[in-house]
Design an enzyme around this catalytic site. Structure first.
Site, PDB file in Angstrom:
ATOM      1  CB  ILE A 342      72.745  63.599  27.679  1.00  0.00           C
ATOM      2  CG1 ILE A 342      74.185  63.092  27.777  1.00  0.00           C
ATOM      3  CG2 ILE A 342      72.732  64.924  26.942  1.00  0.00           C
ATOM      4  CD1 ILE A 342      75.077  63.903  28.711  1.00  0.00           C
ATOM      5  N   GLY A 343      69.723  63.323  29.362  1.00  0.00           N
ATOM      6  CA  GLY A 343      68.350  63.812  29.475  1.00  0.00           C
ATOM      7  C   GLY A 343      67.293  62.857  28.978  1.00  0.00           C
ATOM      8  CG  HIS A 605      74.695  58.388  17.122  1.00  0.00           C
ATOM      9  ND1 HIS A 605      75.131  59.447  17.868  1.00  0.00           N
ATOM     10  CD2 HIS A 605      73.620  58.827  16.429  1.00  0.00           C
ATOM     11  CE1 HIS A 605      74.368  60.490  17.611  1.00  0.00           C
ATOM     12  NE2 HIS A 605      73.445  60.144  16.752  1.00  0.00           N
TER      13      HIS A 605
HETATM   14  N1  GLN Z   1      68.635  66.555  26.416  1.00  0.00           N
HETATM   15  C1  GLN Z   1      68.633  66.102  25.050  1.00  0.00           C
HETATM   16  C2  GLN Z   1      68.528  64.590  25.026  1.00  0.00           C
HETATM   17  O1  GLN Z   1      69.013  63.969  25.929  1.00  0.00           O
HETATM   18  C3  GLN Z   1      69.898  66.536  24.340  1.00  0.00           C
HETATM   19  C4  GLN Z   1      69.874  66.132  22.893  1.00  0.00           C
HETATM   20  C5  GLN Z   1      71.022  66.666  22.059  1.00  0.00           C
HETATM   21  O2  GLN Z   1      72.090  66.909  22.538  1.00  0.00           O
HETATM   22  N2  GLN Z   1      70.821  66.843  20.790  1.00  0.00           N
HETATM   23  O3  GLN Z   1      67.993  64.029  24.082  1.00  0.00           O
HETATM   24 ZN    ZN Z   2      73.876  65.725  22.472  1.00  0.00          ZN
END
Ligand code: GLN
Ligand code: ZN
Length: 673
Positions: A342-343, A605
């Protein structure tokens, strides 16, 4: 727990869980970024007081020479927001009321003349059964305490004005900042009852316009006299404490602002002007007018270049998904069930130490940049070794996904000490969007290009979307939220176009706060979704059709807004699903999401590394509702809070499961041909 003896340690366990019990569910408080813990009730629940903490606070205030007006969540809002199982929530009223009665009597005995009960559910679309519960509940409470102030906020309660006027409470508080139009209805308020008018914004940090406030309050004051109270619109926990701490901001910005401490000063000026007449406060009023006029006239708040660019915008279309998809497929050459993240990768202690040293001035810009490049190189090497298909640079250079952009955008200011509680001990520093927004320079291009230069694989660029930037900031109120979102989107579009020109083939625009911006009343949903979707599309419009645009969302109830999410038309959405136990997937099955989708296959998490079996089960469930050609494989959310060993183990498992399933799908395809 025994509520009567609840200790502070037990409060922490409710919030964080312990060895035997998971933590209580956490949820956003109405449309704020503040979270509360959902109490859990069932048919066995007994309500037994447990007011030790509250009474200690009351006594502390009294020792300091004040008679406090304690504030409690009202019984109906408590029940309505709780997680209630095995019984109708309203059926618990009969048991809950005696507990409130006992508490109110105790507070009265402590000398608390007034008690405030918050019932913000009045600002929602309230179902008839809940509305009808108010009269009997407050009749019962009135016997325990002569002076209850029933508080509403975050929206209009005009439709309940008659009901509120007839309730046996001593006073009612309304939010005249969020919903000033309701003052017309409340001008009929009975003279014998207190009306507390929230006239100073408790949700935002702008200086109150005294003239406007006094114009609104004066007729009410003429009618109600001492029964008119004035107050912040809601709890001041949503704004930072003291503007005095902001020594780095220019004076021209500071004079447009008021934090909590300043807001209390504003209230006393307003009260004086109302009671003694405007002429007595002439100096304060004219200083206020002059400051607001100067602030409004700042060239940065009327940036002609931004207005001209927005006016000149033509279509924002990237063509249809059907036309983009083959171009992207040819360019990217990805396997079936492509894997990505996701990054963010772990924000290690070393990364934070380097950033702190840089901010202190102990590390120069060149050395900081070198250090961050080292982190990026490490993240890229790890991802290659793990075997992911689409890589990310890892966001090492970002302390926060909003702050990082806020610091670089014109028209947006970042405070030094403007902390606001988000949940538990976690606070955020919302940026202040005070002027027209533009992007003086590229914000992410250099880092992304560097990351791409290290690998033959596709590097996915990472941006925070316009709706999320807006939602997690203090936005200006002199123009519509929709217009601010458009300005942010335009700035992001420039960034997207520059990434595109630099040869970046995949760009993710995160919108985790997209759902949170949804208005409290359904009648306003469509208008919001309209401009929010448009803002996202505008930001994505900088990408050519052969460049793949991703978005990401998490930790919200998406079921209600799936059509809007589809209308955003991102080529790929990665979305958190494990918390909602994949119920979201069913919704996606029914709704038939049209583009590609990566439902998170494990919860980031938890430090626990998921097993291959768990990931496989989730992926097979996803395959049942999403065609394999449109399914991506990724974690739930960013990995910044995890450590490297957990991250590596989890991602290796994820990649291994994806490869096995890919293999299986290929052999099935071979069999059927
Ligand atoms: N790109 C962000 C990360 O990977 C996305 C965070 C989020 O969704 N809050 O941390
Ligand atoms: Zn997120």
């Amino acid at each position: 727990f025994d509520a009567a003896t609840l200790t502070r340690r037990q409060y922490f366990e409710l919030a964080r869980g312990n060895a035997a019990q998971p933590a209580c569910e956490m949820s956003k408080w109405f449309d704020t970024n503040y979270h509360y813990l959902k109490p859990e009730f069932d048919h066995d629940t007994r309500f037994d007081g447990g007011a030790g903490e509250l009474l200690a606070q009351v006594r502390e205030a009294k020792l300091a020479g004040f008679t406090p007006k304690p504030q409690l969540v009202g019984p109906l809002t408590l029940l309505r927001l709780a997680r209630v199982q095995g019984i109708e929530p309203l059926a618990l009223v009969a048991r809950l009321i005696p507990a409130y009665v006992r508490l109110l009597k105790t507070l009265l005995a402590e000398g608390c003349e007034w008690v405030q009960l918050d019932e913000p559910i009045l600002a929602l679309d309230l179902e008839p059964a809940w509305r009808e519960a108010f009269a009997p509940v407050y009749r019962a409470l009135a016997e325990a305490h002569p002076r209850i102030l029933l508080a509403s906020y975050f929206g209009s309660v005009a439709e309940h004005a008659q009901l509120l006027a007839e309730l046996p409470v001593a006073g009612v508080h309304i939010d005249a900042v969020r919903a000033p139009e309701q003052l017309a209805v409340f001008s009929q308020w009975p003279a014998g009852k207190v009306l507390s008018v929230g006239i100073v914004d408790g949700r935002n940090i702008w200086k109150t316009d005294f003239e406007l406030a006094l114009d609104r309050l004066t007729p009410l004051h003429a009618k109600l006299g001492d029964n008119l109270w004035i107050a912040p619109s809601c709890s001041l926990l949503h704004v930072p404490v003291d503007l005095g701490g902001e020594t780095a901001w220019p004076a021209e910005l500071v004079e447009g602002l008021a934090f909590a401490r300043q807001k209390l000063g504003e209230l006393s000026t307003l009260a004086r002007a109302l009671c003694l007449g405007r002429s007595v406060c002439f100096q304060a009023l004219s200083a206020n007018r002059a400051a607001l006029d100067r602030f409004a006239a700042l060239p940065a708040r009327n940036d002609k270049a931004v207005a001209a660019r927005l006016a000149a915008l033509d279509g924002v279309s990237r063509g249809s998904y059907e036309s983009r998809q083959p171009q992207q497929a040819a360019r990217l050459g990805l396997p079936l069930l492509p894997t990505t993240t996701i990054g963010s990768f772990p924000q290690t202690a070393e990364i934070r130490a380097k950033r702190a040293a840089f901010k202190r001035g102990d590390l120069n810009a060149a050395d900081y940049e070198k250090a961050m490049q080292g982190e990026i190189a490490y993240a890229v090497a790890q991802q290659e070794a793990i075997g992911l298909d689409v890589l990310v640079h890892g966001e090492a250079e970002r302390s926060d996904m909003v702050d990082y952009f806020a610091e670089q955008l014109a028209g947006v200011a970042v405070s030094q000490h403007g902390w606001v509680q988000s949940y538990g001990s976690r606070c955020v520093k919302p940026p202040v969007i005070w002027g027209d927004v533009s992007r003086p320079q590229p914000m992410t291009v250099k880092w992304t290009q560097y990351a791409q230069s290290l690998t033959q694989k596709t590097m996915k660029a990472m941006l925070t979307g316009p709706v999320t930037l807006l939602q997690w900031a203090f936005p200006r109120t002199d123009i519509a939220r929709a217009d601010i979102a458009r300005q942010l989107a335009l700035a992001l579009r420039d960034e997207v176009a520059e990434l595109d020109a630099a040869g970046i083939a995949v760009i993710q625009i995160d919108e985790p706060a997209f759902r949170e911006g949804l208005p409290l009343k359904r009648a306003e949903w469509d208008a919001y979704l309209d401009w929010a979707v448009q803002a996202f599309q505008l930001s994505a419009a900088g990408a050519s059709p052969a460049t793949q645009v991703h978005t990401h969302m998490c930790y919200s109830d998406f079921e209600d807004i799936l059509p809007a999410i589809a209308a955003m038309d991102a080529d790929v959405i990665t979305i958190e699903t494990s918390r909602s136990a994949m119920s979201l997937l069913d919704a996606f099955g029914e709704f038939a999401y049209p583009n590609e989708i990566g439902p998170g296959v494990y919860d980031i998490h938890s430090p626990r590394v998921p097993t291959a079996g768990e990931i496989e089960t989730l992926l097979r469930r996803a395959l049942a509702v999403i065609p394999a050609e449109r399914l991506w494989v990724n974690p739930d959310c960013g990995l910044k809070t995890r450590n490297w060993p957990e991250t590596e183990a989890a991602l290796r498992t994820m990649v291994q499961v994806a490869r096995a399933l890919r293999q299986e799908l290929h052999s099935e395809a071979a069999l059927t041909h």
